[in-house]
Design an enzyme around this catalytic site. Structure first.
Site, short mmCIF file in Angstrom:
data_model
loop_
_atom_site.label_atom_id
_atom_site.label_comp_id
_atom_site.label_asym_id
_atom_site.label_seq_id
_atom_site.Cartn_x
_atom_site.Cartn_y
_atom_site.Cartn_z
N ARG A 26 -16.95 20.44 13.20
CA ARG A 26 -17.72 20.68 11.97
C ARG A 26 -19.11 20.07 12.22
O ARG A 26 -19.33 18.88 12.03
CB ARG A 26 -17.06 20.00 10.77
CG ARG A 26 -15.71 20.62 10.39
CD ARG A 26 -15.19 20.06 9.07
NE ARG A 26 -15.09 18.61 9.05
CZ ARG A 26 -15.73 17.81 8.18
NH1 ARG A 26 -16.51 18.30 7.26
NH2 ARG A 26 -15.56 16.50 8.23
N LYS B 71 0.85 -1.19 0.00
CA LYS B 71 0.00 0.00 0.00
C LYS B 71 0.89 1.24 0.00
O LYS B 71 1.83 1.33 0.80
CB LYS B 71 -0.93 0.00 1.22
CG LYS B 71 -1.82 1.24 1.26
CD LYS B 71 -3.01 1.08 2.19
CE LYS B 71 -2.68 1.43 3.61
NZ LYS B 71 -3.91 1.55 4.43
N LYS C 66 1.87 12.52 16.87
CA LYS C 66 0.41 12.67 17.03
C LYS C 66 -0.04 12.02 18.34
O LYS C 66 0.49 10.99 18.72
CB LYS C 66 -0.33 11.96 15.90
CG LYS C 66 -0.18 12.56 14.52
CD LYS C 66 -1.01 11.70 13.58
CE LYS C 66 -1.17 12.25 12.21
NZ LYS C 66 -2.12 11.44 11.42
N GLY D 36 -7.10 7.99 15.61
CA GLY D 36 -6.63 9.13 14.82
C GLY D 36 -5.12 9.32 14.85
O GLY D 36 -4.52 9.69 13.86
N ALA D 37 -4.49 9.08 16.01
CA ALA D 37 -3.04 9.30 16.13
C ALA D 37 -2.33 8.04 15.63
O ALA D 37 -2.21 7.07 16.36
CB ALA D 37 -2.68 9.60 17.58
N ASP D 38 -1.88 8.09 14.39
CA ASP D 38 -1.32 6.88 13.78
C ASP D 38 0.11 7.08 13.31
O ASP D 38 0.59 6.33 12.47
CB ASP D 38 -2.20 6.44 12.60
CG ASP D 38 -2.33 7.55 11.56
OD1 ASP D 38 -1.95 8.69 11.86
OD2 ASP D 38 -2.78 7.26 10.44
N ARG E 265 -10.98 -1.02 6.55
CA ARG E 265 -10.20 -1.82 7.51
C ARG E 265 -9.96 -1.08 8.82
O ARG E 265 -9.83 -1.67 9.89
CB ARG E 265 -8.92 -2.36 6.89
CG ARG E 265 -7.89 -1.35 6.39
CD ARG E 265 -7.11 -0.72 7.51
NE ARG E 265 -5.74 -0.46 7.17
CZ ARG E 265 -5.01 0.49 7.72
NH1 ARG E 265 -5.55 1.35 8.59
NH2 ARG E 265 -3.74 0.61 7.41
N SER F 230 -4.83 2.04 17.82
CA SER F 230 -4.71 1.58 16.43
C SER F 230 -3.77 2.51 15.69
O SER F 230 -3.98 3.73 15.67
CB SER F 230 -6.08 1.60 15.76
OG SER F 230 -5.93 1.65 14.36
N1 LIG Z 1 -5.38 4.10 12.86
C1 LIG Z 1 -5.48 3.95 11.56
O1 LIG Z 1 -5.38 2.85 11.05
C2 LIG Z 1 -5.77 5.13 10.70
C3 LIG Z 1 -6.15 4.92 9.37
C4 LIG Z 1 -6.45 6.02 8.58
C5 LIG Z 1 -6.36 7.31 9.09
N2 LIG Z 1 -5.95 7.48 10.38
C6 LIG Z 1 -5.83 8.83 10.95
O2 LIG Z 1 -7.11 9.23 11.38
C7 LIG Z 1 -7.14 10.65 11.43
C8 LIG Z 1 -8.41 11.15 10.78
O3 LIG Z 1 -8.35 10.84 9.39
P1 LIG Z 1 -9.58 11.23 8.41
O4 LIG Z 1 -9.19 10.76 7.06
O5 LIG Z 1 -10.85 10.75 9.01
O6 LIG Z 1 -9.50 12.82 8.46
P2 LIG Z 1 -10.68 13.84 8.21
O7 LIG Z 1 -10.01 15.16 7.97
O8 LIG Z 1 -11.62 13.30 7.19
O9 LIG Z 1 -11.47 13.86 9.61
C9 LIG Z 1 -10.96 14.36 10.82
C10 LIG Z 1 -12.14 14.97 11.55
O10 LIG Z 1 -11.72 15.31 12.87
C11 LIG Z 1 -12.41 16.52 13.21
N3 LIG Z 1 -11.73 17.16 14.33
C12 LIG Z 1 -10.64 17.94 14.33
N4 LIG Z 1 -10.34 18.30 15.58
C13 LIG Z 1 -11.26 17.74 16.39
C14 LIG Z 1 -11.49 17.75 17.79
N5 LIG Z 1 -10.69 18.42 18.62
N6 LIG Z 1 -12.54 17.05 18.28
C15 LIG Z 1 -13.35 16.38 17.46
N7 LIG Z 1 -13.19 16.32 16.11
C16 LIG Z 1 -12.15 16.99 15.60
C17 LIG Z 1 -12.36 17.33 11.91
O11 LIG Z 1 -13.29 18.38 11.92
C18 LIG Z 1 -12.65 16.25 10.89
O12 LIG Z 1 -14.03 16.12 10.64
C19 LIG Z 1 -5.84 11.14 10.75
O13 LIG Z 1 -4.91 11.51 11.73
C20 LIG Z 1 -5.37 9.92 10.00
O14 LIG Z 1 -3.96 9.93 9.79
C21 LIG Z 1 -5.68 6.43 11.18
#
Ligand SMILES: NC(=O)c1ccc[n+]([C@@H]2O[C@H](COP(=O)([O-])OP(=O)(O)OC[C@H]3O[C@@H](n4cnc5c(N)ncnc54)[C@H](O)[C@@H]3O)[C@@H](O)[C@H]2O)c1
Length: 314
Positions: free
Chosen positions: A159, A66, A218, A212-214, A109, A284
């Site tokens: 949002r 990937k 982060k 989110g923190a990946d 996934r 995660s």
């Molecule tokens: N663990 C994993 O396997 C994995 C996989 C993919 C993405 N991620 C991570 O997940 C995170 C989100 O990715 P995404 O594609 O959904 O991004 P995205 O931009 O589509 O969504 C993030 C959302 O978080 C919201 N947000 C920001 N600050 C906030 C807060 N303080 N409280 C609540 N909501 C808040 C934003 O408004 C937005 O809607 C990224 O850091 C990404 O790298 C992790």
């Protein structure tokens, strides 16, 4: 050579959230058993824009690579944060077999692992779901938890329209941060640039999925909050170097012995939840074996004629 190319919508049509959950669970078990292998993810910084990640895995007679982004400023440019391509190859001959949209596979996934971890670690009577961050991956996390039988839930996002749209789709409710963090199962899926969970948010018996923190730098929870939880992760090497646990490990607040891997819990080799009052936290960071689990399901659906693909000639 004719290569099928499965686009975003076809990936999502090929594999339902319920199937993704089963496949991802099976992938964790096979990886834990040593049947599937996965070298570490390679990060390629593209400062100040973000980073690329190269993620290989091998298993089930298939190999996968990937090539995916995390470019946090992209939404302001009208582009997704996460996008890229997956190449699936024959593990015996090396022949490329399929190209897939990585955004759809990643979303599915990532949501699926939250459901797998919740089934393994949350209290048996846990039902309500709080979603903190309702972007792409927050939405798929919510969809997968609903497919696993959890909910109703509360969707929170600064949002408001994103939270309202997700809540309307699932028949859940949009609410504030405190409403979401008071649920039995709390899923944090924010960009990870600011903390959204502190010690004051922890309540006996809750389960946290920190998604989110990946990557390095982060975190969505404070070190004090992380230190107060029963800790689990997808894979120790990756999770201890980037994401929720990394800060606590660097500060000496958490050691390897305190963190259980999800695969070991699923295999019954280590205990999961220590008791009904414990706060469990699953970190995660996202593994290529999860992508392999979903991508191989997409290929099976395509071979069965259940989904269309374009073809390209190499
Ligand atoms: N663990 C994993 O396997 C994995 C996989 C993919 C993405 N991620 C991570 O997940 C995170 C989100 O990715 P995404 O594609 O959904 O991004 P995205 O931009 O589509 O969504 C993030 C959302 O978080 C919201 N947000 C920001 N600050 C906030 C807060 N303080 N409280 C609540 N909501 C808040 C934003 O408004 C937005 O809607 C990224 O850091 C990404 O790298 C992790």
């Amino acid at each position: 050579m004719e290569l099928p190319v499965v686009d975003h919508d076809a990936v999502l049509a090929a594999v339902s959230p319920a199937e993704a959950i089963e496949r991802v669970r099976d992938g964790f078990l096979r990886f834990h058993a040593g049947e599937w292998s996965m070298p570490s993810k390679v990060y390629l910084q593209s400062a100040p824009h973000g980073d690329f990640r190269a993620m290989p895995a091998l298993g089930g007679e298939l190999a996968l690579l990937k090539w995916i982004t995390s470019f946090p400023a992209n939404p302001a440019r009208g582009l997704p944060t996460v996008m890229g391509i997956i190449c699936l190859s024959d593990a015996h001959t090396g022949e490329p077999l399929m190209l897939l949209d990585a955004r759809a596979v990643t979303a599915l996934r990532t949501g699926a692992v939250a459901a797998v971890a919740t089934r393994a670690l949350a209290r048996d009577d846990a039902r309500s779901v709080g979603i903190v961050g309702c972007g792409l991956h927050g939405a798929w996390t919510a969809r997968c938890l609903k497919a696993a039988g959890y909910g109703p839930g509360i969707c929170f996002d600064p949002r408001h329209d994103a939270a309202a749209a997700l809540a309307a789709e699932l028949g859940w409710r949009a609410g504030g941060r405190e409403d979401a963090t008071r649920c039995d199962i709390v899923c944090c899926v924010t960009p990870g640039s600011e903390v959204v969970i502190d010690s004051g948010d922890l309540r006996a018996g809750m389960h946290l999925n920190m998604l989110g923190a990946d990557g390095p730098g982060k975190a969505e929870a404070t070190i004090a909050a992380v230190g107060a939880c029963a800790l689990f992760c997808d894979e120790w090497e990756q999770a201890s170097h980037g994401g929720e646990l990394a800060g606590a490990v660097a500060a000496g607040a958490v050691s390897r012995a305190q963190v259980g891997e999800l695969g070991a819990v699923l295999a019954g080799e280590i205990p999961g939840r220590p008791g009904p009052e414990a706060v469990t936290l699953f970190d995660s960071t996202g593994l290529a074996i999860q992508d392999l689990a979903v991508a191989s399901a997409v290929r099976e659906a395509w071979r069965a004629g259940a989904v269309e693909a374009q073809t390209v000639r190499l």
